[in-house]
Design an enzyme around this catalytic site. Structure first.
Site, PDB file in Angstrom:
ATOM      1  N   GLU A 256      -4.760   6.958   1.128  1.00  0.00           N
ATOM      2  CA  GLU A 256      -4.007   8.218   1.064  1.00  0.00           C
ATOM      3  C   GLU A 256      -2.575   7.838   0.737  1.00  0.00           C
ATOM      4  O   GLU A 256      -1.824   7.384   1.602  1.00  0.00           O
ATOM      5  CB  GLU A 256      -4.064   8.938   2.422  1.00  0.00           C
ATOM      6  CG  GLU A 256      -5.422   9.460   2.811  1.00  0.00           C
ATOM      7  CD  GLU A 256      -5.814  10.686   2.003  1.00  0.00           C
ATOM      8  OE1 GLU A 256      -4.959  11.274   1.325  1.00  0.00           O
ATOM      9  OE2 GLU A 256      -7.008  11.028   2.030  1.00  0.00           O
ATOM     10  N   CYS A 290       4.212  14.021   1.985  1.00  0.00           N
ATOM     11  CA  CYS A 290       3.458  13.473   0.845  1.00  0.00           C
ATOM     12  C   CYS A 290       3.009  14.573  -0.094  1.00  0.00           C
ATOM     13  O   CYS A 290       2.994  14.393  -1.304  1.00  0.00           O
ATOM     14  CB  CYS A 290       2.269  12.662   1.345  1.00  0.00           C
ATOM     15  SG  CYS A 290       1.169  13.568   2.440  1.00  0.00           S
TER      16      CYS A 290
HETATM   17  P1  NDP Z   1       4.564   2.487   3.829  1.00  0.00           P
HETATM   18  O1  NDP Z   1       3.654   2.306   2.697  1.00  0.00           O
HETATM   19  O2  NDP Z   1       5.868   1.798   3.809  1.00  0.00           O
HETATM   20  O3  NDP Z   1       3.870   2.079   5.211  1.00  0.00           O
HETATM   21  C1  NDP Z   1       2.654   2.658   5.637  1.00  0.00           C
HETATM   22  C2  NDP Z   1       2.076   1.814   6.745  1.00  0.00           C
HETATM   23  O4  NDP Z   1       1.669   0.554   6.231  1.00  0.00           O
HETATM   24  C3  NDP Z   1       3.047   1.519   7.878  1.00  0.00           C
HETATM   25  O5  NDP Z   1       2.369   1.568   9.116  1.00  0.00           O
HETATM   26  C4  NDP Z   1       3.480   0.112   7.548  1.00  0.00           C
HETATM   27  O6  NDP Z   1       3.923  -0.608   8.659  1.00  0.00           O
HETATM   28  C5  NDP Z   1       2.195  -0.488   7.044  1.00  0.00           C
HETATM   29  N1  NDP Z   1       2.360  -1.710   6.255  1.00  0.00           N
HETATM   30  C6  NDP Z   1       3.465  -2.148   5.601  1.00  0.00           C
HETATM   31  N2  NDP Z   1       3.194  -3.312   4.945  1.00  0.00           N
HETATM   32  C7  NDP Z   1       1.890  -3.615   5.197  1.00  0.00           C
HETATM   33  C8  NDP Z   1       1.021  -4.669   4.809  1.00  0.00           C
HETATM   34  N3  NDP Z   1       1.429  -5.651   4.009  1.00  0.00           N
HETATM   35  N4  NDP Z   1      -0.245  -4.655   5.268  1.00  0.00           N
HETATM   36  C9  NDP Z   1      -0.690  -3.653   6.058  1.00  0.00           C
HETATM   37  N5  NDP Z   1       0.089  -2.616   6.457  1.00  0.00           N
HETATM   38  C10 NDP Z   1       1.367  -2.592   6.035  1.00  0.00           C
HETATM   39  O7  NDP Z   1       4.730   4.080   3.933  1.00  0.00           O
HETATM   40  P2  NDP Z   1       5.698   4.896   4.837  1.00  0.00           P
HETATM   41  O8  NDP Z   1       5.417   4.632   6.273  1.00  0.00           O
HETATM   42  O9  NDP Z   1       7.082   4.708   4.323  1.00  0.00           O
HETATM   43  O10 NDP Z   1       5.214   6.394   4.533  1.00  0.00           O
HETATM   44  C11 NDP Z   1       5.645   7.145   3.465  1.00  0.00           C
HETATM   45  C12 NDP Z   1       4.630   7.130   2.332  1.00  0.00           C
HETATM   46  O11 NDP Z   1       3.385   7.604   2.796  1.00  0.00           O
HETATM   47  C13 NDP Z   1       5.007   8.053   1.182  1.00  0.00           C
HETATM   48  O12 NDP Z   1       4.735   7.436  -0.041  1.00  0.00           O
HETATM   49  C14 NDP Z   1       4.093   9.245   1.396  1.00  0.00           C
HETATM   50  O13 NDP Z   1       3.876   9.998   0.236  1.00  0.00           O
HETATM   51  C15 NDP Z   1       2.862   8.578   1.891  1.00  0.00           C
HETATM   52  N6  NDP Z   1       2.021   9.524   2.622  1.00  0.00           N
HETATM   53  C16 NDP Z   1       0.805   9.872   2.081  1.00  0.00           C
HETATM   54  C17 NDP Z   1       0.011  10.807   2.718  1.00  0.00           C
HETATM   55  C18 NDP Z   1      -1.337  11.172   2.172  1.00  0.00           C
HETATM   56  O14 NDP Z   1      -2.145  11.692   2.941  1.00  0.00           O
HETATM   57  N7  NDP Z   1      -1.653  10.943   0.923  1.00  0.00           N
HETATM   58  C19 NDP Z   1       0.432  11.451   3.975  1.00  0.00           C
HETATM   59  C20 NDP Z   1       1.702  10.998   4.451  1.00  0.00           C
HETATM   60  C21 NDP Z   1       2.456  10.071   3.779  1.00  0.00           C
HETATM   61  P3  NDP Z   1       5.494  -0.719   8.978  1.00  0.00           P
HETATM   62  O15 NDP Z   1       6.019   0.683   9.044  1.00  0.00           O
HETATM   63  O16 NDP Z   1       5.483  -1.397  10.269  1.00  0.00           O
HETATM   64  O17 NDP Z   1       6.084  -1.483   7.824  1.00  0.00           O
END
Ligand code: NDP
Length: 516
Positions: A256, A290
């Site tokens: 997602e 999102c």
């Molecule tokens: P990120 O992609 O930065 O992070 C998402 C999650 O992945 C966090 O828990 C993060 O941890 C974790 N993460 C980071 N690096 C890794 C890795 N190498 N391996 C595994 N996990 C990892 O997204 P954001 O949190 O900034 O969220 C915003 C984004 O999410 C936007 O692009 C938004 O559009 C999208 N989104 C999509 C939705 C959908 O349903 N399609 C709904 C809501 C949001 P940590 O924070 O600890 O780095």
């Protein structure tokens, strides 16, 4: 004692997390409005994540044996618990994510509704059923059922820290899986609260839903922990990394990802309603949605009226952390830099209309003024990249076909909206919009209808949460046949006479051969 007080009472504020592990490292989550510390959480390493997954694996057996009714009962207990403590959770979401209390309430109520739907519809969607065996196997009974995958790893973002992960957690649990959830490092307190609430509401299956906290490495460890599926919600760049890590163990993934959602405003649209929806869809939650509207394509017949209406509405918007504020601060300071870059790029070539609230009075630089971006070239970052801030581009187009073409000219494809006075025209545009979800004459509505699937195409990801598809996403289809009576001639045996296949060929030729 509230869950937050209980969490405060333990030194690492991690009441809902996997707290049985010795871990030396911790991290803080802070209030984006004030910088105050919300909680201190363990950085769970690979060993701790593996232990949590092993415990979840054991819990999954018991959870599976409870059956659909047993699980429904417990999911109901959980939603009841959340509903009774909604204000407490909303306060925590407000403090850790920054969104207004009312928006947090809305988010939690949506999550509760999804929990209710998932629990109530799991049996009908996934339970064993007989299907027609067909002519070639008429002497057999045929059965289909959807079995759980075991443990689901869920990695979530910070923008909707309750609603978004619950879209995977509720459906995965209802389908009979255990869940290990890694919340964003920006909203670990909300994740820990959700898990602590589960333990309190469902003590006899406490390990069926656990939380691990930490940074990206903790998420990567969850990808490698041998889970049955990894449900990721976040940005497309991180999604790619997660897929690469999951590929090491051939762990299936649900993606997602982000979006660049467009709204089409047609000649005969209700312009005032469209403007109201565009402003809310783009600016609420400080634009950190999102499925938020980031681009509007308005036909030349309505463009001037639409721009006038939007800019009038936007002028009165005010960010803040008080109860009257329309939206809060950027949860993640670095996202504010992206928004500023997009807006300043437009300022060099197009027009920027801002709200009237004085930025000098904003409490800190995490609060961004709303910005309507006009005359923006389609090549601009504000049109091409996910902005994720309180901004909206509005572009004049020839007609709705022109609008649709531009709306679809993006690598993303999450959601979108169509405003039109004609039902047939709107439905046609909605069908041809390249996105997983489209609302007609409203924005974001699909997210509040549990029966509808949620997910994107292209760089917005694949797989679906919510609805029947969301339940099936966390299962494997299982086919069983049972021979009811033995036939004198068995086609699947070396003992069959040569004439048997000739007879089959004649019958099939008669039945199917007449079709041209
Ligand atoms: P990120 O992609 O930065 O992070 C998402 C999650 O992945 C966090 O828990 C993060 O941890 C974790 N993460 C980071 N690096 C890794 C890795 N190498 N391996 C595994 N996990 C990892 O997204 P954001 O949190 O900034 O969220 C915003 C984004 O999410 C936007 O692009 C938004 O559009 C999208 N989104 C999509 C939705 C959908 O349903 N399609 C709904 C809501 C949001 P940590 O924070 O600890 O780095």
């Amino acid at each position: 004692m509230s869950l937050v007080e209980q969490m405060d009472a333990v030194t690492d504020a991690s009441a809902g997390t996997v707290d049985r592990h010795a871990t030396t490292q911790t991290f803080e989550s802070t209030n984006p409005a004030s910088g105050a510390v919300v909680g201190v959480f363990p950085v769970h390493d690979a060993d701790a994540v593996n232990e949590a997954v092993e415990r979840a694996r054991a819990a999954a057996t018991h959870w599976g044996e409870l059956g659909f009714d047993g699980r429904k009962e417990r999911l109901s207990a959980y939603r009841g618990y959340l509903a009774r403590r909604m204000n407490e959770l909303a306060d925590l979401v407000h403090r850790e994510n920054g969104k207004p209390h009312g928006d947090a309430i809305l988010e939690i109520t949506l999550a509760i509704d999804h929990l209710a739907w998932a629990g109530a519809h799991a049996r009908k969607t996934l339970g064993p059923r007989r299907v027609r065996a067909g002519m070639l196997a008429a002497n057999h009974a045929a059965y289909l059922e959807y079995q759980p995958l075991g443990v689901i790893g869920v990695i979530g973002p910070w923008n909707y820290p309750v609603f978004t992960p619950m879209g995977s957690i509720a459906y995965a649990l209802a389908a009979g899986n255990a869940v290990v959830f890694k919340p964003s490092e920006y909203t670990p307190a909300v994740g820990a609260w959700l898990a602590a609430a589960w333990r309190a509401a469902v003590p006899d299956a406490a390990d069926a839903f656990q939380v691990v906290t930490g940074y990206g490495e903790t998420g990567a460890a969850l990808c490698r922990a041998g889970v049955g599926k990894l449900a990721f919600t976040g940005s497309a760049p991180t999604g790619r990394k997660v897929m690469a890590t999951c590929a090491e163990t051939l762990t299936p993934v649900l993606m997602e990802l982000g979006g660049k959602d467009a709204m089409i405003v047609d000649d005969d649209a209700d312009v005032v309603a469209a403007a109201d929806a565009a402003v809310w869809g783009s600016m609420s939650n400080a634009g950190q949605t999102c499925i938020g509207i980031e681009r509007v394509y308005a036909t030349s017949a309505v463009y001037d009226r639409f721009v006038a209406e939007v800019t009038a509405q936007v002028r009165s918007l005010r960010p803040g952390s008080d109860d009257e504020a329309h939206y809060g601060p950027m949860t993640m300071a670095a996202q504010g830099d992206i928004v500023r870059r997009h807006v300043s790029h437009v300022a060099a070539s197009g027009r920027v209309v801002r709200g009237e609230a004085d930025p000098a009075l904003f409490p800190n630089e995490n609060y961004l003024a709303p910005a309507v971006l006009l005359d923006v070239p389609e090549s601009s970052p504000a049109v091409r990249e996910e902005t994720f801030g309180p901004t909206l581009t509005i572009t004049k187009v020839r007609d709705a076909e022109d609008a649709l073409e531009r709306a679809n000219a993006t690598s993303y494809g999450l959601a979108g909206a169509v405003f039109s006075g004609s039902k047939a025209r709107a439905m046609d545009l909605a069908r041809r919009m390249r996105s997983g979800m489209t609302s007609v004459n409203s924005v974001l509505t699909f997210a509040s209808i549990p029966a509808l699937p949620f997910g994107g195409v292209g760089e917005s990801g694949f797989g679906r949460i919510h609805g029947e598809d969301g339940l099936k996403e966390f299962t494997r289809a299982k086919a069983i046949t049972r021979q009811r009576v033995a036939l004198p001639v068995n086609l699947m045996s070396f003992s069959r006479p040569a004439s048997a296949t000739d007879a089959v060929a004649r019958v099939m030729g008669l039945i199917h051969g007449r079709h041209r």
